[in-house]
Design a protein around this motif. Sequence first.
Motif, mmCIF file in Angstrom:
data_model
loop_
_atom_site.group_PDB
_atom_site.id
_atom_site.type_symbol
_atom_site.label_atom_id
_atom_site.label_comp_id
_atom_site.label_asym_id
_atom_site.label_seq_id
_atom_site.Cartn_x
_atom_site.Cartn_y
_atom_site.Cartn_z
ATOM 1 N N GLU A 258 11.930 0.342 -19.255
ATOM 2 C CA GLU A 258 11.875 0.079 -17.825
ATOM 3 C C GLU A 258 13.036 -0.811 -17.390
ATOM 4 O O GLU A 258 13.642 -0.597 -16.341
ATOM 5 C CB GLU A 258 10.544 -0.588 -17.464
ATOM 6 C CG GLU A 258 9.339 0.320 -17.579
ATOM 7 C CD GLU A 258 9.422 1.498 -16.624
ATOM 8 O OE1 GLU A 258 9.920 1.313 -15.505
ATOM 9 O OE2 GLU A 258 9.000 2.599 -17.013
ATOM 10 N N ARG A 259 13.326 -1.813 -18.213
ATOM 11 C CA ARG A 259 14.444 -2.692 -17.887
ATOM 12 C C ARG A 259 15.760 -1.923 -17.889
ATOM 13 O O ARG A 259 16.627 -2.143 -17.033
ATOM 14 C CB ARG A 259 14.512 -3.843 -18.895
ATOM 15 C CG ARG A 259 15.614 -4.853 -18.604
ATOM 16 C CD ARG A 259 15.476 -6.072 -19.469
ATOM 17 N NE ARG A 259 15.545 -5.740 -20.879
ATOM 18 C CZ ARG A 259 15.371 -6.616 -21.871
ATOM 19 N NH1 ARG A 259 15.097 -7.867 -21.576
ATOM 20 N NH2 ARG A 259 15.453 -6.232 -23.123
ATOM 21 N N ALA A 260 15.893 -0.980 -18.849
ATOM 22 C CA ALA A 260 17.108 -0.163 -18.884
ATOM 23 C C ALA A 260 17.211 0.716 -17.643
ATOM 24 O O ALA A 260 18.302 0.899 -17.086
ATOM 25 C CB ALA A 260 17.112 0.701 -20.155
ATOM 26 N N LYS A 261 16.052 1.257 -17.198
ATOM 27 C CA LYS A 261 16.071 2.079 -15.989
ATOM 28 C C LYS A 261 16.487 1.259 -14.775
ATOM 29 O O LYS A 261 17.274 1.712 -13.939
ATOM 30 C CB LYS A 261 14.690 2.690 -15.759
ATOM 31 C CG LYS A 261 14.292 3.755 -16.782
ATOM 32 C CD LYS A 261 12.893 4.269 -16.512
ATOM 33 C CE LYS A 261 12.473 5.293 -17.566
ATOM 34 N NZ LYS A 261 11.092 5.766 -17.350
ATOM 35 N N VAL A 262 15.933 0.038 -14.693
ATOM 36 C CA VAL A 262 16.291 -0.835 -13.573
ATOM 37 C C VAL A 262 17.786 -1.161 -13.611
ATOM 38 O O VAL A 262 18.470 -1.156 -12.582
ATOM 39 C CB VAL A 262 15.454 -2.132 -13.618
ATOM 40 C CG1 VAL A 262 15.960 -3.129 -12.576
ATOM 41 C CG2 VAL A 262 13.981 -1.817 -13.353
ATOM 42 N N ALA A 263 18.288 -1.430 -14.829
ATOM 43 C CA ALA A 263 19.715 -1.728 -14.962
ATOM 44 C C ALA A 263 20.567 -0.530 -14.547
ATOM 45 O O ALA A 263 21.610 -0.679 -13.907
ATOM 46 C CB ALA A 263 20.031 -2.125 -16.410
ATOM 47 N N THR A 264 20.096 0.680 -14.914
ATOM 48 C CA THR A 264 20.819 1.892 -14.537
ATOM 49 C C THR A 264 20.857 2.064 -13.021
ATOM 50 O O THR A 264 21.887 2.419 -12.427
ATOM 51 C CB THR A 264 20.172 3.122 -15.190
ATOM 52 O OG1 THR A 264 20.186 2.958 -16.611
ATOM 53 C CG2 THR A 264 20.925 4.392 -14.814
ATOM 54 N N ILE A 265 19.690 1.813 -12.398
ATOM 55 C CA ILE A 265 19.610 1.937 -10.943
ATOM 56 C C ILE A 265 20.553 0.939 -10.266
ATOM 57 O O ILE A 265 21.280 1.268 -9.317
ATOM 58 C CB ILE A 265 18.160 1.736 -10.477
ATOM 59 C CG1 ILE A 265 17.278 2.893 -10.962
ATOM 60 C CG2 ILE A 265 18.089 1.628 -8.950
ATOM 61 C CD1 ILE A 265 15.805 2.690 -10.720
ATOM 62 N N LEU A 266 20.540 -0.315 -10.765
ATOM 63 C CA LEU A 266 21.409 -1.334 -10.186
ATOM 64 C C LEU A 266 22.878 -0.969 -10.367
ATOM 65 O O LEU A 266 23.698 -1.158 -9.455
ATOM 66 C CB LEU A 266 21.119 -2.692 -10.834
ATOM 67 C CG LEU A 266 19.764 -3.327 -10.494
ATOM 68 C CD1 LEU A 266 19.564 -4.614 -11.286
ATOM 69 C CD2 LEU A 266 19.655 -3.617 -9.010
ATOM 70 N N ALA A 267 23.195 -0.418 -11.550
ATOM 71 C CA ALA A 267 24.583 0.004 -11.782
ATOM 72 C C ALA A 267 24.980 1.112 -10.832
ATOM 73 O O ALA A 267 26.117 1.145 -10.323
ATOM 74 C CB ALA A 267 24.740 0.457 -13.225
ATOM 75 N N GLU A 268 24.045 2.041 -10.584
ATOM 76 C CA GLU A 268 24.335 3.129 -9.666
ATOM 77 C C GLU A 268 24.522 2.605 -8.244
ATOM 78 O O GLU A 268 25.391 3.073 -7.502
ATOM 79 C CB GLU A 268 23.197 4.155 -9.698
ATOM 80 C CG GLU A 268 23.390 5.342 -8.774
ATOM 81 C CD GLU A 268 24.588 6.212 -9.124
ATOM 82 O OE1 GLU A 268 24.972 7.043 -8.290
ATOM 83 O OE2 GLU A 268 25.137 6.036 -10.241
#
Length: 499
Positions: A258-268
């Motif tokens: 979940e943290r990786a998904k959040v990081a991906t979203i923030l990066a996007e």
Amino acid sequence: MRAIHQVFRRLLAIRLTFLLLIVMALGMTVMGLYITRTLETYSMENLKSGLVKEARLVQDDIASALRKDTSRESGQALAERYGAKLKVRVTIIAPDGTVIGDSERTLREVRTMENHATRPEVATALTGAIGSDLRRSQTLNAAMLYIAVPLHDEQQINGALRLALPMTELAAVSASIRTTVAIGALLAAGVALMVGLFLSRRVTRPVVDMQAIATRMAGGDFSHRVPVAGTDEIAELGRGLNLLASRLQEKIRDLEDERAKVATILAEVRRLEQVRTEFVANVSHELRTPLTVIKGYLETLLDEAPAQPETHRRFLEVAYTHAARLSRLVDDLLELSNLETGKAVLKLSAVNVHGAAGEIMAMFEKKAAHKKLAVRNETPIGLLARADRDRLYQILVNLVDNAVKYTHGGGTVTIGGARRPDHFVAVWVADTGIGIPSSELPRLTERFYRVDKARSRELGGTGLGLAIVKHLVQAHGGELVIESALGKGTTVSFTLAAD
């Protein structure tokens, strides 16, 4: 003597049992505190990230509305509308700290609310940064998480947008975590107590092993498992400890995902913000050049004596050329905007690819002959694709125009095509031109990207052609591929559904 020995063994078992209980209690306590703190921290950061994302999604709309009307009535309407949409408390604050809208209060109550300029999150937002704070709301008398972002008016800050969320959800998650950890600790202690009553010399080593595993778990290492053999209580305890470790490991893995998904979203989000910034800069640059030239030549015409018709005509021709380039740029921007927002409607029908390619080649025969280029239509006769005829022409015109521009005299430009086994039609435009460096290929379809900026402008390009082609192909459900070798030529291929 034998009786004394039995008593001694029992006392030893009891002592070992209590020792095991103490060790497990300490280990579970440390592990529980660690897990609880980690999950609570993660949950808090997740809530903050979510609020910041929601605030960024609406801050431009609110700032734009406030530029038109900064009254409390307008601010309150905005707060209530976005509060209902985001399902959080929305507060809109003027640059001096005056509250002009709050989704949890009425307009009359907003008028009496105290100045918020000294609130930590608001003070930070009014300096241009993102502010946050966790405290008890004096207005709602409840623990709240606050996130505040600045509202920009061009280069100035004209207020702050604050989102607030009650901490009841985080409190419920924390209570659930503590309860789960406590129940797990109690169950483990109960099993250890039952097993400890039957401790003997044979089971001492497994108990020691389990204690070591528990210590690793308390330190956050869930990769080890207790070696289990048999079906007695010690073996069951080992299996229970292994099951607990597996489930905790799964939970932590899920949290990391979940943290990786959040990081991906923030990066996007950051990437999109960077793209937006680059787009504005590129548009400004592209518009500035022709406007500067037109303005300069017109000023010269106004200043010169009227008895110089040849000079006047030459200046007017230059101004007209740049005005035409400016018009093409605006047209391409509008076209690209319609494609990206889905406003462009495709009128699909069966299109004869060979016939379309022939018409396109006929359009460029004169230009190709002027450069002594050979143009070839190698698409199979009768090849049909399901496409929007006008849009297909637009794609081919862009690709053939680029091929003719960047191919030296004596070269060849070819339109080819074939029906593929997967019920798609492949169409390509190949040339023997100057080619493109491999390092530049990934960025060719970006808006305003040019390999040779000066030469592209001299040839009349707007830097939007390939971006439009990419979106047109994607609108047809196809894929665009660019292959090129420096000094050998370029092949641009795309797919369409077969008819």
